[in-house]
Every structure is written in C-alpha cells, then in structure tokens.
Design a protein around this motif. Structure first.
Motif, PDB file in Angstrom:
ATOM      1  N   HIS A  41       0.722  -0.923   0.087  1.00 38.50           N
ATOM      2  CA  HIS A  41       0.321  -0.272   0.051  1.00 38.50           C
ATOM      3  C   HIS A  41       1.130   1.497  -0.394  1.00 38.50           C
ATOM      4  CE1 HIS A  41      -4.008   0.772  -0.102  1.00 38.50           C
ATOM      5  NE2 HIS A  41      -3.822   1.964   0.250  1.00 38.50           N
ATOM      6  N   TRP A  45       0.301   5.199  -1.734  1.00 39.56           N
ATOM      7  CA  TRP A  45       0.400   6.342  -1.065  1.00 39.56           C
ATOM      8  C   TRP A  45       1.925   6.934  -1.643  1.00 39.56           C
ATOM      9  CZ3 TRP A  45      -2.999   6.236   2.011  1.00 39.56           C
ATOM     10  CH2 TRP A  45      -3.759   5.172   2.885  1.00 39.56           C
ATOM     11  N   GLY A 172      -8.578  -8.969   3.598  1.00 43.69           N
ATOM     12  CA  GLY A 172      -8.132  -8.628   2.757  1.00 43.69           C
ATOM     13  C   GLY A 172      -6.785  -8.449   1.355  1.00 43.69           C
ATOM     14  N   GLY A 173      -6.088  -7.616   3.094  1.00 41.33           N
ATOM     15  CA  GLY A 173      -4.750  -6.619   2.542  1.00 41.33           C
ATOM     16  C   GLY A 173      -3.596  -7.874   2.800  1.00 41.33           C
ATOM     17  N   GLY A 174      -2.729  -6.884   2.016  1.00 42.10           N
ATOM     18  CA  GLY A 174      -1.128  -7.858   2.066  1.00 42.10           C
ATOM     19  C   GLY A 174      -0.926  -8.508   3.448  1.00 42.10           C
ATOM     20  N   VAL A 175      -0.610  -7.980   4.034  1.00 46.65           N
ATOM     21  CA  VAL A 175       0.023  -8.197   5.599  1.00 46.65           C
ATOM     22  C   VAL A 175      -1.090  -8.891   6.703  1.00 46.65           C
ATOM     23  CG1 VAL A 175       0.642  -6.580   7.786  1.00 46.65           C
ATOM     24  CG2 VAL A 175       0.881  -5.754   5.376  1.00 46.65           C
ATOM     25  N   SER A 194     -13.281  -8.088   6.748  1.00 50.06           N
ATOM     26  CA  SER A 194     -13.566  -7.765   5.428  1.00 50.06           C
ATOM     27  C   SER A 194     -14.470  -6.965   5.231  1.00 50.06           C
ATOM     28  CB  SER A 194     -13.284  -9.043   4.801  1.00 50.06           C
ATOM     29  OG  SER A 194     -12.880  -8.133   3.886  1.00 50.06           O
ATOM     30  N   GLY A 195     -14.553  -6.040   3.924  1.00 44.86           N
ATOM     31  CA  GLY A 195     -15.504  -5.473   3.738  1.00 44.86           C
ATOM     32  C   GLY A 195     -16.228  -6.685   2.244  1.00 44.86           C
ATOM     33  N   LYS A 199     -14.127 -12.660   0.633  1.00 43.21           N
ATOM     34  CA  LYS A 199     -12.911 -12.220   1.606  1.00 43.21           C
ATOM     35  C   LYS A 199     -13.057 -13.262   2.691  1.00 43.21           C
ATOM     36  CE  LYS A 199     -11.099  -8.202  -1.027  1.00 43.21           C
ATOM     37  NZ  LYS A 199     -10.149  -7.030  -0.911  1.00 43.21           N
ATOM     38  N   TYR A 214     -17.667  -5.531   7.247  1.00 45.67           N
ATOM     39  CA  TYR A 214     -17.352  -4.163   8.182  1.00 45.67           C
ATOM     40  C   TYR A 214     -17.852  -3.708   7.923  1.00 45.67           C
ATOM     41  CZ  TYR A 214     -13.698  -3.216   4.871  1.00 45.67           C
ATOM     42  OH  TYR A 214     -12.408  -3.215   4.137  1.00 45.67           O
ATOM     43  N   TYR A 260       0.012  -1.118  12.880  1.00 47.88           N
ATOM     44  CA  TYR A 260       1.141  -1.093  12.125  1.00 47.88           C
ATOM     45  C   TYR A 260       0.582  -0.227  11.113  1.00 47.88           C
ATOM     46  CZ  TYR A 260      -0.895  -4.723   9.400  1.00 47.88           C
ATOM     47  OH  TYR A 260      -1.831  -5.860   8.067  1.00 47.88           O
ATOM     48  N   THR A 263      -4.546   2.849   7.590  1.00 44.74           N
ATOM     49  CA  THR A 263      -5.180   3.370   6.254  1.00 44.74           C
ATOM     50  C   THR A 263      -7.080   3.595   5.929  1.00 44.74           C
ATOM     51  OG1 THR A 263      -4.676   0.439   5.836  1.00 44.74           O
ATOM     52  CG2 THR A 263      -6.165   1.224   3.876  1.00 44.74           C
ATOM     53  N   MET A 287       8.234  -2.789  10.068  1.00 47.36           N
ATOM     54  CA  MET A 287       9.301  -3.547   9.856  1.00 47.36           C
ATOM     55  C   MET A 287       8.988  -4.315  10.645  1.00 47.36           C
ATOM     56  SD  MET A 287       8.862  -2.565   6.360  1.00 47.36           S
ATOM     57  CE  MET A 287      10.148  -2.984   5.395  1.00 47.36           C
ATOM     58  N   GLN A 330      -7.903  -6.627  -3.862  1.00 50.22           N
ATOM     59  CA  GLN A 330      -7.582  -7.630  -4.182  1.00 50.22           C
ATOM     60  C   GLN A 330      -7.319  -8.535  -2.666  1.00 50.22           C
ATOM     61  OE1 GLN A 330      -6.748  -5.212  -2.599  1.00 50.22           O
ATOM     62  NE2 GLN A 330      -4.935  -5.051  -1.058  1.00 50.22           N
TER      63      GLN A 330
HETATM   64  N1  NAP Z   1       3.943   0.254   9.411  1.00 52.66           N
HETATM   65  C1  NAP Z   1       5.265  -0.931   8.794  1.00 52.66           C
HETATM   66  O1  NAP Z   1       5.885  -1.558   8.919  1.00 52.66           O
HETATM   67  C2  NAP Z   1       3.574  -0.852   7.617  1.00 52.66           C
HETATM   68  C3  NAP Z   1       4.213  -2.345   6.537  1.00 52.66           C
HETATM   69  C4  NAP Z   1       3.597  -2.699   5.931  1.00 52.66           C
HETATM   70  C5  NAP Z   1       2.089  -1.643   5.826  1.00 52.66           C
HETATM   71  N2  NAP Z   1       1.786  -1.158   6.683  1.00 52.66           N
HETATM   72  C6  NAP Z   1       0.239  -0.409   6.233  1.00 52.66           C
HETATM   73  O2  NAP Z   1      -0.374  -0.818   6.725  1.00 52.66           O
HETATM   74  C7  NAP Z   1      -1.679  -0.902   5.539  1.00 52.66           C
HETATM   75  C8  NAP Z   1      -2.010  -1.811   4.926  1.00 52.66           C
HETATM   76  O3  NAP Z   1      -0.734  -2.872   4.255  1.00 52.66           O
HETATM   77  P1  NAP Z   1      -1.107  -3.258   3.331  1.00 52.66           P
HETATM   78  O4  NAP Z   1      -0.143  -3.730   1.904  1.00 52.66           O
HETATM   79  O5  NAP Z   1      -0.956  -4.956   4.097  1.00 52.66           O
HETATM   80  O6  NAP Z   1      -2.343  -2.657   1.957  1.00 52.66           O
HETATM   81  P2  NAP Z   1      -3.624  -3.514   0.846  1.00 52.66           P
HETATM   82  O7  NAP Z   1      -2.757  -5.108   1.216  1.00 52.66           O
HETATM   83  O8  NAP Z   1      -4.378  -2.463   0.298  1.00 52.66           O
HETATM   84  O9  NAP Z   1      -4.791  -3.608   2.455  1.00 52.66           O
HETATM   85  C9  NAP Z   1      -5.524  -2.834   2.849  1.00 52.66           C
HETATM   86  C10 NAP Z   1      -6.421  -3.585   3.478  1.00 52.66           C
HETATM   87  O10 NAP Z   1      -6.987  -2.639   4.294  1.00 52.66           O
HETATM   88  C11 NAP Z   1      -8.446  -2.813   4.830  1.00 52.66           C
HETATM   89  N3  NAP Z   1      -9.526  -2.260   4.957  1.00 52.66           N
HETATM   90  C12 NAP Z   1     -10.188  -0.665   4.167  1.00 52.66           C
HETATM   91  N4  NAP Z   1     -10.189  -0.149   5.121  1.00 52.66           N
HETATM   92  C13 NAP Z   1     -11.144  -1.087   6.321  1.00 52.66           C
HETATM   93  C14 NAP Z   1     -11.841  -0.422   7.319  1.00 52.66           C
HETATM   94  N5  NAP Z   1     -12.937   0.380   7.793  1.00 52.66           N
HETATM   95  N6  NAP Z   1     -11.772  -1.736   8.399  1.00 52.66           N
HETATM   96  C15 NAP Z   1     -11.083  -2.537   8.005  1.00 52.66           C
HETATM   97  N7  NAP Z   1     -10.416  -3.003   7.320  1.00 52.66           N
HETATM   98  C16 NAP Z   1     -10.050  -2.269   6.338  1.00 52.66           C
HETATM   99  C17 NAP Z   1      -8.683  -3.943   3.377  1.00 52.66           C
HETATM  100  O11 NAP Z   1      -8.912  -5.487   3.346  1.00 52.66           O
HETATM  101  P3  NAP Z   1     -10.659  -6.293   3.185  1.00 52.66           P
HETATM  102  O12 NAP Z   1     -10.319  -5.694   1.577  1.00 52.66           O
HETATM  103  O13 NAP Z   1     -10.520  -6.947   3.426  1.00 52.66           O
HETATM  104  O14 NAP Z   1     -11.413  -5.156   2.834  1.00 52.66           O
HETATM  105  C18 NAP Z   1      -7.627  -3.783   2.269  1.00 52.66           C
HETATM  106  O15 NAP Z   1      -7.426  -4.932   1.418  1.00 52.66           O
HETATM  107  C19 NAP Z   1      -1.750   0.289   4.832  1.00 52.66           C
HETATM  108  O16 NAP Z   1      -1.573   1.657   5.254  1.00 52.66           O
HETATM  109  C20 NAP Z   1       0.366   0.198   5.039  1.00 52.66           C
HETATM  110  O17 NAP Z   1       0.895   1.562   4.482  1.00 52.66           O
HETATM  111  C21 NAP Z   1       2.672  -0.464   7.566  1.00 52.66           C
END
Ligand code: NAP
Length: 338
Positions: A41, A45, A172-175, A194-195, A199, A214, A260, A263, A287, A330
C-alpha cells in the motif's frame, strides 16, 4: 533496462515503463536481475502523494519494496559466489543494531532509493537471502515487506501464543493474510474482518475460525460473539481510524493490540478508559530487523507456508495493479512479473 519510473505524484496512469541505464553495484552491493516484484500500500501512498507522502518528492524514483530474482553482479568486497544465486530481497535497509526499534539510518527500499518495479536493482549484499526453493519467483517476491511486518507484529510484538484468539482486521490486505497465516501457524484461533463476504470465505479456507463484514454488519459485536462474549486476546490492525478505537474497546481485559498502519486515517475518538481500565497493551510496530526477516522467511521455506498471491500482472500493467489495490479488490499480494 526497463523500469517503471515515477516522475511525480499522480493517478495510477503515471506509472509507465521507460528505458533507463542499468544500475551497477557499488562496494558491498549486488545487482539483481529481478524476475518479480510485488505491491504494497506504501507504493500507492507514494505514487498518489497521500498519507505520509503528501509532501511529494524531489527526484524521480522507481517504486517497489518487494522483489525476487537472480544475482548478476557483485560489487567490491562481496563474495563473487553470490552471482547466479536465486534470491529474495529484504526491503528493511540499515535497520540498525537494536531489536527494539530501527536506527536513525533506517530506510525502506523503493523510496527514496530505487525499488523493484524494474528489470534490475542494486541493493546491499547483506539484504539478499536465498529464495525459498519450493516457491516460484512470483511467490517469493510476494513475501518480504508484508511477511516481515506481519511477523514482527504477531510474533515479536504481540507475542501471540497457541490457544489465544487473534483478530486480524481487513483480511484482504497483503500484510493481513501473512498475519493470519503466521498466527494460525502458532496455534492461535484467528478471527478476521473484511468489507467482502467472498474474502471472509477465502480467509476461512486459509484457516480463520470466523469473521465479520465491516460494511454489512456490526463487526465489533459479531467478533465479541465469536469470542464467546469476552473479546479477542490480541488485535493486529492497520485499518486505524474508528476500527482501531473499536478494536481496543472489544479487547478482553489484559489484551494486546498491535498497530502497523492507518489505512482509513487518524483515530478521531478514543476512550482512554478502555485502555487503562482493561489493562490493555498498545504496541506500535513497523517492518522488522534482519533477524526477524530470516525467521519469517524460514516459515515460508522449511515451515511450509505459502504466501497468498492475488494476481500476477506483467510489469507493463503496474497501473492496473495499483488501481486494484486502491479499490481494495485484492485478496493477498499483487505481483508484477518482470
Ligand atoms: N508500519 C509498517 O511497517 C507497515 C508495513 C506494511 C503496511 N503498512 C500499512 O498497513 C496498511 C496495509 O498495508 P497493505 O500493503 O497490506 O495494504 P493493502 O493490501 O492495500 O490492504 C488494505 C486493506 O485494508 C482493509 N480495510 C480498508 N478499510 C477498512 C476498514 N474500514 N476496516 C478494516 N479494514 C479495512 C481492506 O481489507 P478488505 O479488503 O478485507 O476489506 C484492504 O484490503 C497500509 O496503511 C500500509 O501503509 C505499514
């Protein structure tokens, strides 16, 4: 080489393949011929100039923190035997000496340093690790940033134990998919939100015990019911906003929450009493260290876990991959074949 060069913030369409000079490894570095990259993600950004990257940037950059490929050149001081090895790249650059937190020189590959949406990359030799032999390059490329973040959140920070109930928000998110796999591997009972009902069903197939939507349900109430009325022991969250505040509310007394990401944005209303009265532990995590990367990778090598790859697209379709991520289309990782 061919690479997707981001010249300024904008919509997904600004991601176009260009022909640019090959990067050559400096002392202590290797050059890797990349076979696959994956999205995070963070890339969205940066590309859109939002979130922590609202200030934009001053020089063109190649996005991408995740990559796998073959070492094709070694810089001065690097073991030449590395050339020819299939590797996966740890995107945590210069983590530092301490396990507790990254040092001042810490950077994430893919901004400001050029990343993996390219045929070739130069990285410190200490950041390349043997590709798990049972995984394809696409699967290996799906692992690094998300796997590392999930491992530190679930294992090092939250200290999840067998028999505990763990809620992973936004599955659904990668992490999130890594967090589900790693927590289940430890013997935890994993619940998810999940939304999307589809998923939620996929999460159950991956080992989740249950979940809540949600968008269509009062997810917090559903999760508490699935916990038998006491709430989860642990929450692993990156949704932030109202989701984070409600997740703290529903933790069982003595529970832990690892955050972490944000979003959905900042937390607008937070009832401190939920934190102190219930003896909740709030854990920030980002990380991970080289030691954590190695331990995480072992789970996806000898440990037999496989990353969840949503879709593999050619590098030329990086823009389409970004659009799918922006729409939360995804389930798991979006991968670019190079
Ligand atoms: N601090 C760190 O080291 C670190 C590392 C990695 C990522 N991040 C952050 O973590 C977040 C996720 O990263 P990613 O790469 O895994 O992103 P991603 O693959 O785009 O996943 C984002 C997921 O957020 C979920 N989401 C959206 N709105 C939501 C809500 N209202 N309630 C609950 N879930 C919701 C969705 O899940 P559903 O599709 O299931 O609805 C979506 O698939 C990002 O903000 C990213 O910047 C931080």
């Amino acid at each position: 080489m061919r690479a997707v060069v981001l010249r300024g913030p904008g919509p997904a369409e600004v991601l176009r393949v260009e022909e640019i000079a090959d990067p050559e490894p400096a002392a202590g570095e290797v050059a890797v011929r990349l076979r696959a990259a994956a999205l995070n993600h963070r890339d969205v950004w940066i590309r859109s100039g939002t979130g922590a990257y609202a200030g934009g940037f001053s020089k063109p950059v190649i996005l991408g923190s995740d990559g796998a490929g073959v070492v094709v050149a070694a810089g001065a001081g690097v073991d030449p035997a590395l050339v020819g090895r299939a590797v996966v790249i740890n995107p945590s650059l210069d983590w530092g000496e301490a396990d507790a937190a990254q040092g001042p020189g810490f950077k994430i590959l893919g901004f400001p340093d050029d990343g993996t949406y390219a045929e070739r990359i130069r990285v410190p030799a200490r950041n390349v690790y043997a590709k798990p032999s049972g995984l394809s390059f696409e699967e290996a490329a799906a692992i690094p940033l998300a796997g590392l973040t999930a491992y530190r959140a679930v294992v090092s920070r939250a200290g999840v134990r067998a028999g505990e109930t763990v809620l992973v928000t936004g599955i659904g998110g990668g992490v999130s998919t890594f967090a589900l796999q790693i927590a289940a591997h430890l013997g935890a009972r994993v619940l998810v939100t999940s939304g999307s009902d589809a998923k939620l069903a996929r999460a159950r197939a991956l080992g989740a015990a249950g979940g809540a939507n949600y968008r269509t349900q009062d997810w917090a109430r559903e999760i508490v019911a699935l916990c038998g009325g006491q709430g989860p022991d642990v929450v692993i969250d990156s949704a932030g906003g109202d989701t984070f505040a409600r997740a703290v509310d529903i933790l069982r007394p003595g529970g832990r929450i690892a955050s972490y990401g944000a979003t959905t944005g900042p937390v607008k209303e937070f009832v401190l009493r939920s934190l102190f009265w219930k003896q909740v532990t709030l854990l920030g995590t980002t990380m991970g260290s080289p030691r954590e990367f190695e331990a995480m990778l072992a789970l996806y090598d000898r440990g037999g876990l496989r990353p969840v790859v949503d879709r593999v697209l050619p590098l030329e379709e990086a823009a389409a991959a970004h659009r799918r991520m922006e729409e939360a289309g995804q389930f798991g990782k979006l991968v670019l074949r190079i």
